[in-house]
Scaffold this active site. Structure first.
Site, PDB file in Angstrom:
ATOM      1  CB  THR A 130      -0.850   0.078   1.243  1.00 39.29           C
ATOM      2  OG1 THR A 130      -0.300   0.078   2.250  1.00 39.29           O
ATOM      3  CG2 THR A 130      -1.795  -1.117   1.223  1.00 39.29           C
ATOM      4  CB  VAL A 164       8.421   1.756  -2.949  1.00 32.54           C
ATOM      5  CG1 VAL A 164       9.087   0.444  -3.832  1.00 32.54           C
ATOM      6  CG2 VAL A 164       9.330   3.024  -2.868  1.00 32.54           C
ATOM      7  CB  CYS A 220      16.613   5.490  -4.908  1.00 33.92           C
ATOM      8  SG  CYS A 220      16.423   6.831  -3.365  1.00 33.92           S
ATOM      9  N   GLY A 262      11.216  10.436  -2.803  1.00 32.60           N
ATOM     10  CA  GLY A 262      12.174   9.519  -1.887  1.00 32.60           C
ATOM     11  C   GLY A 262      11.642   9.613  -0.401  1.00 32.60           C
ATOM     12  NE  ARG A 312      14.178  14.471   0.215  1.00 32.05           N
ATOM     13  CZ  ARG A 312      14.560  13.107   0.087  1.00 32.05           C
ATOM     14  NH1 ARG A 312      14.397  12.680  -1.190  1.00 32.05           N
ATOM     15  NH2 ARG A 312      14.959  12.319   0.972  1.00 32.05           N
ATOM     16  CG  HIS A 328      16.488  10.789  -6.292  1.00 27.84           C
ATOM     17  ND1 HIS A 328      15.535  11.437  -5.929  1.00 27.84           N
ATOM     18  CD2 HIS A 328      16.787   9.867  -5.228  1.00 27.84           C
ATOM     19  CE1 HIS A 328      15.102  10.913  -4.639  1.00 27.84           C
ATOM     20  NE2 HIS A 328      15.701   9.684  -4.338  1.00 27.84           N
ATOM     21  CG  ASN A 372      13.055   8.773  -6.633  1.00 29.08           C
ATOM     22  OD1 ASN A 372      12.628   9.796  -7.573  1.00 29.08           O
ATOM     23  ND2 ASN A 372      12.262   8.568  -5.338  1.00 29.08           N
TER      24      ASN A 372
END
Length: 329
Positions: A9, A12, A126, A157, A227, A234, A307
């Site tokens: 869920t 990723v 990643c 990420g 970030r 990325h 990523n």
């Protein structure tokens, strides 16, 4: 072939299901697994509705392979339980990456290290995956001495909470914060927690994992991870110092012949990698390939990859495909 997706869920996990469908991954039974609060939730995959089950039930079902993306704590607790039941675990968290008894695998580079005895296999970070995909052929040819990498990392990420924070800020809505500061119209030089040496865990992952995957602890690596408010993937600015000199044209040719790497490097027509183009793709894109005139045998690169795909879901599934193709399950 019984397959469990653990963390189905999550962000990723959702991409894993998409990649499994796209690649027509072979299975006879699919288990979608998540934490107790998600048990019973329904997910549609290939026009079939699946109910999410809990971890204990998944272990009891003894899947052949479990694709994990449920966080480090969950992996530390549950991956050994799956392994004891005979399941091969491919784990996306940082839990097992630096364990000397576990393989850290990017299939194009070092999948040939895998054996039937490897019941817990670590998927790299990643940022590391896209970096080493580009470094591996260059290291083989010219021998890398030192790498300086600065990352510009997508909010994906961090996860769904970060995506929601950006959406709220863009809409002018006060909401839950994934970061200490606003991310909209901002760049935050802080990915993961700080270690005692002043570097973040994300930065040290790039150091330690790169050395492990390339199987060379003599490579010096230093990193700064930032970030930024993008979602497509990325980006990395990379400076590499080699032991041996190189020809830039030869470097471009070498990278263009590397499976999984796409060279986008034509400044005459403003062609270079960007997250907006990498989004949803499995390749690692490299451009701005140029000699560093300030230091002998040194090269600058710009590397971009999605990523959530090659950096996480796709690499995990490629490992599983390798295991199946080589009868290692």
């Amino acid at each position: 072939m019984k397959v469990a997706v653990v963390g189905a869920t999550g962000m990723v996990g959702e991409v894993m299901l998409k990649v499994l469908e796209e690649r027509n991954f072979p299975f006879t039974e699919l288990m979608l697994v998540a934490s107790e609060r998600s048990v019973g939730k329904e997910i549609v995959f290939k026009n079939k509705t699946y109910k999410v089950i809990g971890l204990a039930d998944a272990v009891a079902s003894k899947p052949d392979v479990a694709l994990f993306s449920a966080g480090g704590d969950t992996s530390l607790e549950w991956a050994p339980k799956f392994a004891e039941a005979g399941t091969t675990v491919i784990d996306n968290s940082s839990a097992w990456r630096m364990d000397a008894t576990k393989k850290l695998v990017v299939p194009e580079i070092n999948a040939d290290q895998l054996t039937k005895e490897d019941k817990i296999i670590a998927n790299p970070n990643c940022s590391t995956i896209q970096l080493v995909m580009t470094l591996a052929p260059l290291h083989k040819k010219y021998r890398i001495k030192r790498i300086i990498v600065s990352t510009y990392q997508s909010i994906t990420g961090t996860g769904l909470k970060a995506v929601k924070q950006l959406e709220n800020e863009m809409a002018g809505i006060q909401g839950e914060m994934a970061y200490h500061y606003p991310i909209h119209k901002n760049a935050i030089p802080h990915c993961d927690v700080f270690e005692e040496n002043g570097y973040t865990k994300e930065e040290m992952k790039l150091v330690r994992e790169t050395q492990k995957i390339l199987d060379d602890r003599t490579i010096a690596v230093t990193a700064t991870a930032v970030r930024i408010p993008t979602e497509g993937g990325h980006s990395e600015s990379v400076n590499i110092e080699f032991e041996n000199d190189f020809d830039v044209t030869e470097v471009r040719k070498l990278l263009s012949q590397t499976p999984g790497v796409v060279v986008q490097d034509n400044t005459d027509v403003n062609t270079y990698p960007m997250p907006i183009y990498a989004n949803g793709k499995d390749d690692v894109f490299v451009g701005r390939i140029r000699r560093d005139g300030s230091q002998p045998n040194s090269l600058n690169l710009w590397i971009v990859s999605d990523n959530l795909r090659k950096g996480a879901a796709t690499n995990t599934i490629q490992i599983a495909e390798y295991l199946i193709a080589n009868n290692l399950l």
